[in-house]
Design a protein around this motif. Structure first.
Motif, PDB file in Angstrom:
ATOM      1  N   TYR A 423      -7.863   9.361   5.962  1.00 29.64           N
ATOM      2  CA  TYR A 423      -6.529   9.949   6.079  1.00 29.64           C
ATOM      3  C   TYR A 423      -6.072  10.047   7.530  1.00 29.64           C
ATOM      4  O   TYR A 423      -4.874  10.152   7.800  1.00 29.64           O
ATOM      5  N   GLY A 424      -7.004  10.010   8.469  1.00 30.59           N
ATOM      6  CA  GLY A 424      -6.632  10.041   9.879  1.00 30.59           C
ATOM      7  C   GLY A 424      -6.523   8.676  10.515  1.00 30.59           C
ATOM      8  O   GLY A 424      -6.224   8.560  11.709  1.00 30.59           O
ATOM      9  N   ASP A 425      -6.744   7.616   9.736  1.00 26.84           N
ATOM     10  CA  ASP A 425      -6.727   6.241  10.240  1.00 26.84           C
ATOM     11  C   ASP A 425      -5.295   5.720  10.295  1.00 26.84           C
ATOM     12  O   ASP A 425      -4.662   5.483   9.263  1.00 26.84           O
ATOM     13  N   SER A 426      -4.787   5.518  11.488  1.00 26.55           N
ATOM     14  CA  SER A 426      -3.396   5.077  11.661  1.00 26.55           C
ATOM     15  C   SER A 426      -3.135   3.729  11.011  1.00 26.55           C
ATOM     16  O   SER A 426      -2.067   3.505  10.428  1.00 26.55           O
ATOM     17  N   GLU A 427      -4.089   2.821  11.082  1.00 23.98           N
ATOM     18  CA  GLU A 427      -3.903   1.495  10.499  1.00 23.98           C
ATOM     19  C   GLU A 427      -3.806   1.579   8.977  1.00 23.98           C
ATOM     20  O   GLU A 427      -2.953   0.933   8.362  1.00 23.98           O
ATOM     21  N   TRP A 428      -4.677   2.373   8.372  1.00 19.98           N
ATOM     22  CA  TRP A 428      -4.631   2.542   6.911  1.00 19.98           C
ATOM     23  C   TRP A 428      -3.318   3.186   6.487  1.00 19.98           C
ATOM     24  O   TRP A 428      -2.674   2.759   5.524  1.00 19.98           O
ATOM     25  N   ARG A 429      -2.883   4.194   7.213  1.00 17.88           N
ATOM     26  CA  ARG A 429      -1.637   4.885   6.876  1.00 17.88           C
ATOM     27  C   ARG A 429      -0.442   3.951   7.019  1.00 17.88           C
ATOM     28  O   ARG A 429       0.489   3.996   6.203  1.00 17.88           O
ATOM     29  N   LEU A 430      -0.477   3.084   8.030  1.00 25.53           N
ATOM     30  CA  LEU A 430       0.614   2.133   8.208  1.00 25.53           C
ATOM     31  C   LEU A 430       0.677   1.157   7.037  1.00 25.53           C
ATOM     32  O   LEU A 430       1.763   0.794   6.572  1.00 25.53           O
ATOM     33  N   SER A 431      -0.488   0.725   6.556  1.00 26.95           N
ATOM     34  CA  SER A 431      -0.519  -0.172   5.394  1.00 26.95           C
ATOM     35  C   SER A 431       0.131   0.490   4.189  1.00 26.95           C
ATOM     36  O   SER A 431       0.927  -0.123   3.469  1.00 26.95           O
ATOM     37  N   MET A 432      -0.212   1.753   3.942  1.00 26.85           N
ATOM     38  CA  MET A 432       0.368   2.474   2.815  1.00 26.85           C
ATOM     39  C   MET A 432       1.866   2.686   3.000  1.00 26.85           C
ATOM     40  O   MET A 432       2.661   2.552   2.062  1.00 26.85           O
ATOM     41  N   LEU A 433       2.263   3.014   4.219  1.00 28.83           N
ATOM     42  CA  LEU A 433       3.684   3.223   4.514  1.00 28.83           C
ATOM     43  C   LEU A 433       4.490   1.955   4.264  1.00 28.83           C
ATOM     44  O   LEU A 433       5.550   1.985   3.616  1.00 28.83           O
ATOM     45  N   THR A 434       3.990   0.836   4.759  1.00 28.20           N
ATOM     46  CA  THR A 434       4.704  -0.438   4.596  1.00 28.20           C
ATOM     47  C   THR A 434       4.816  -0.822   3.128  1.00 28.20           C
ATOM     48  O   THR A 434       5.888  -1.206   2.647  1.00 28.20           O
ATOM     49  N   ALA A 435       3.707  -0.727   2.414  1.00 27.47           N
ATOM     50  CA  ALA A 435       3.709  -1.119   1.006  1.00 27.47           C
ATOM     51  C   ALA A 435       4.634  -0.235   0.185  1.00 27.47           C
ATOM     52  O   ALA A 435       5.395  -0.725  -0.666  1.00 27.47           O
ATOM     53  N   LEU A 436       4.609   1.057   0.427  1.00 26.21           N
ATOM     54  CA  LEU A 436       5.420   1.967  -0.367  1.00 26.21           C
ATOM     55  C   LEU A 436       6.894   1.883   0.016  1.00 26.21           C
ATOM     56  O   LEU A 436       7.781   2.001  -0.842  1.00 26.21           O
ATOM     57  N   SER A 437       7.183   1.657   1.287  1.00 31.47           N
ATOM     58  CA  SER A 437       8.575   1.477   1.713  1.00 31.47           C
ATOM     59  C   SER A 437       9.193   0.275   1.018  1.00 31.47           C
ATOM     60  O   SER A 437      10.335   0.332   0.537  1.00 31.47           O
ATOM     61  N   ASN A 438       8.433  -0.808   0.951  1.00 32.43           N
ATOM     62  CA  ASN A 438       8.928  -2.001   0.256  1.00 32.43           C
ATOM     63  C   ASN A 438       9.116  -1.748  -1.229  1.00 32.43           C
ATOM     64  O   ASN A 438      10.075  -2.217  -1.845  1.00 32.43           O
ATOM     65  N   ALA A 439       8.211  -0.975  -1.808  1.00 31.81           N
ATOM     66  CA  ALA A 439       8.290  -0.704  -3.245  1.00 31.81           C
ATOM     67  C   ALA A 439       9.498   0.148  -3.595  1.00 31.81           C
ATOM     68  O   ALA A 439      10.085   0.009  -4.688  1.00 31.81           O
TER      69      ALA A 439
END
Length: 733
Positions: A423-439
């Motif tokens: 949950y503190g990993d910026s790269e992982w959070r960015l992946s989730m942000l990008t995928a969900l923003s597109n969705a």
């Protein structure tokens, strides 16, 4: 096996849904006129549903509730393969037991220590069987292990010399279960922290009720040690507040003023610290903390304050601790769990890699404590019946004392350290942000269901789409997840009017729950609270639940992740393989009868095969990748769950000895496959599945094959959606 506080029971108490593989064992023995019974909690990994099953005294141990993994997921096999441990106990028992006496073995397991004690007294001599002064009582509370012990004793012709009692030691009564108090106690009821298996209450009861005054004991004494360290990796495992500050997604899982709303439990965590030696900076010399004598009654509570001088500048992120056993009274036989950089008595810490005992890590809260070389810090250590805790203090500006306390009055959502790091990993959070923003694009008022226990995805949807109706199922977190959202909602600028946590089981979802609307987006990481000990593909529970929710999906429902990819890599794992290999004779006693039941790798009787087990690959001792990472099969979440079969070829890129395959799932978050979250061996916060070979195989690369080497292999995998089983088969060529 733990006598008073079974590890599985302790684990369930702290994380209610923690279930290694398929079976969680809660030993609750019931006596009846005909047999002993033990209840076993069986959990379906694809649904989370559980049921109690009764195992009877007269059941065959190999059946194990029709599931051979019951004992394979325990640490018995690894412990029995620890030759350094076995030799130390044998030497100490031979040295301690020199005349006829009554020996009590608490937590007897396979009966190894009991047989050592019987042999040391000469019980096996032809003319010694009628000597009533020679007596060994083996106490073991776990019924499946009791039945296995009896097989081992029979195979070694020791059954008539050892009395086996299927009870907890605190249930034994002199004059009922044993004829007299014991003269000698032999035991191995230790975990990585030392106290977690109930050592102190076990010894207290034994000294009060079961042992003579001033008994002989093996071990004789245990001493805990510690060292202050700096480590960015260890820091990321607990300090979510400072690490998520680097993220740019606007989500605050631990908002300012609510630093412990989501945190790890303040306890010691077992870890192979040698594996991160290059990432650790030592900030002090080793220091002694507590000493526990087995030969006298221990106290339930102890405290000590130590003044520790810093040996270097740095920031104390953690305290690494270990223990040293003195097995004999004279202090000539030792066993240590110290990391390899520590020198120990008689090189007691220099031995084969083992997984049953590791070092322990205590996280210094928040960002740690800054110290300078030569500065003294005060360490306050406390032990209870079952654990050890620390508080680190140092003088700072204006002579204030800095210390980090865990305020039990505030609400805390407790998660494992690895989940905190993710949950503190910026790269992982960015992946989730990008995928969900597109969705969420072009969806004005979507109904979004979070199918797993991801509090992050729930907050992220609410942050990105103020018009969404969000239903979080939280199958493991349940009310704790709902309460957490209430605590952090305002700080994240979201209204709880748009977020609800389903109170009922998700399998009974109705249109009333969705307010007569179809589900537009179904998402998950996937992450299931308490699922940490399960195999990676058992997170395909997401696919199973996507299938159950199919009647509620809109025609253009978006599933995220859209598919899972089963990946693998051929590995050289000599330490892990040696710790799990078939047993033969241990200090002169045949243990081959336990191999099948304990899930050994090696030459097992056909058609039996060793199970897949979960490990952090990076903590498995010596490791080496022998092939590129390759795909075995894909799971398409756009369709309901189905059986899957696939076959893949493995081409070796490195020469070496192949001991097995690491397996994991890569989660493809979007239809374009542009956002992929891997759970492979390079992800230290993720566990992988490991399939060990029956026999190690020498391999080489194409063009450099030597006699007897293989250059390729094939792997077949079949997935059964009825039970979550993934069957792996392999062949070398």
């Amino acid at each position: 096996m733990n006598t008073l506080i079974p590890k599985t029971l302790t684990r369930l108490t702290s994380t209610p849904n923690s279930v290694p593989l398929f079976i969680t064992t809660i030993s609750r023995t019931m006596s009846s006129c005909s047999a002993q019974r033990v209840f076993q909690l069986k959990v379906d990994p694809l649904t989370g549903n559980s049921e109690w099953i009764v195992i009877e005294e007269n059941d065959h141990v190999s059946d194990n509730l029709q599931n051979p993994r019951l004992l394979a997921t325990t640490s018995y096999l690894d412990m029995l393969n620890d030759s350094r441990r076995n030799a130390a106990y044998r030497q100490a028992i031979d040295k301690t037991i020199t005349k006829p006496c009554h020996v009590l073995d608490i937590g007897a397991g396979t009966g190894l220590l009991s047989m050592m004690a019987a042999r040391a007294m000469g019980c096996c001599d032809s003319n010694a069987c009628h000597d009533t002064k020679k007596m060994v009582t083996a106490c073991e509370s776990y019924l499946p292990m009791v039945k296995l012990m009896r097989k081992v004793l029979h195979c070694n012709g020791m059954g008539r010399y050892i009395s086996v009692i299927n009870k907890r030691s605190d249930e034994l009564k002199v004059g009922v279960d044993i004829p007299s108090r014991a003269d000698v106690l032999v035991s191995e009821i230790l975990d990585s922290e030392l106290l977690g298996e109930g050592l102190i209450p076990t010894l207290q009861h034994a000294h009060d009720r079961l042992l003579v005054e001033n008994p002989l004991t093996v071990p004789y004494r245990a001493t805990t040690y510690g060292q202050l360290v700096e480590s960015t990796f260890l820091w990321k495992l607990h300090d979510l507040y400072n690490n998520e500050a680097k993220a740019l997604d606007g989500i605050h899982l631990v908002p300012t003023g609510l630093d412990t709303a989501l945190c790890v439990k303040p306890q010691q965590y077992a870890m192979h610290c040698d594996a991160i030696r290059e990432e650790i900076k030592l900030l002090s010399d080793p220091f002694k903390i507590f000493e526990f004598d087995f030969w006298r009654r221990p106290d339930s509570h102890g405290e000590t304050e130590l003044c520790i001088k810093a040996t270097d500048d740095g920031r104390v992120h953690a305290i690494i601790s270990w223990w040293i056993l003195q097995l004999d009274r004279e202090g000539t036989i030792f066993y240590s769990t110290a990391p390899q950089w520590i020198s120990t008595p008689n090189n007691a810490g220099l031995g084969d890699w083992c997984d049953h005992w590791k070092q322990c890590v205590w996280f210094v809260p928040k960002s740690g404590v800054s110290i300078c070389k030569g500065e003294e810090v005060l360490l306050h250590a406390v032990h209870t019946d079952t654990s050890i805790s620390y508080n680190l203090k140092t003088q700072v500006t204006r002579n204030e004392v800095r210390q980090c306390d865990f305020n039990a009055k505030d609400f805390h959502l407790i998660l494992p350290p690895e989940r905190i790091a993710i949950y503190g990993d910026s790269e992982w959070r960015l992946s989730m942000l990008t995928a969900l923003s597109n969705a969420l694009q072009r969806r004005l008022h979507p109904v979004c269901v979070v199918a797993d226990d991801s509090v992050f995805l729930t907050l992220l949807v609410a942050h990105l789409s103020k018009t969404s109706h969000i239903i979080s199922l939280f199958p493991g977190l349940r009310d704790d997840g709902a309460q957490y959202l209430q605590v952090v909602a305002d700080a994240n600028g979201i209204s709880m009017d748009s977020v609800e946590v389903l109170e009922k089981r998700k399998t009974y979802l109705t249109m009333q729950d969705t307010h007569q609307e179809k589900v537009d987006i179904l998402i998950g990481e996937p992450y299931y609270y308490g699922n940490d000990g399960m195999l990676p593909w058992q997170n395909l529970r997401f696919w199973n639940e996507r299938t159950r929710l199919d009647p509620f999906h809109s025609e253009d429902v978006l599933i995220m992740p859209c598919k899972g990819v089963l990946k693998a890599c051929a590995m050289s794992l000599p330490d892990l393989w040696n710790s799990r290999c078939c047993l033969r004779k241990i200090e002169g006693f045949d243990h081959s009868v336990v191999n099948t039941t304990l899930g050994a790798c090696g030459e097992l009787p056909a058609p039996q095969d060793g199970p897949c087990l979960t490990f952090f690959i990076w903590q498995c001792g010596e490791i080496k990748e022998l092939s590129d990472k390759f795909t075995i099969m894909e799971f398409d979440f756009s369709k309901p769950i189905i059986p899957c079969y696939a076959k893949a070829q493995v081409d070796f890129t490195e020469a070496g000895i192949c001991h097995g395959f690491a397996l994991w799932i890569d989660w493809v978050m979007d239809a374009e496959s542009s956002i992929v979250v891997s759970t492979g061996p390079d992800q230290k916060c993720r566990k992988q599945g490991v399939k060990l070979l029956a026999k190690p195989v020498a391999v080489g690369t194409n063009g450099s094959i030597s006699t007897g080497e293989c250059c390729s292999a094939t792997i077949e995998a079949s997935f059964d959606p009825t039970n979550g089983e993934l069957i792996i088969k392999h062949a070398f060529s």
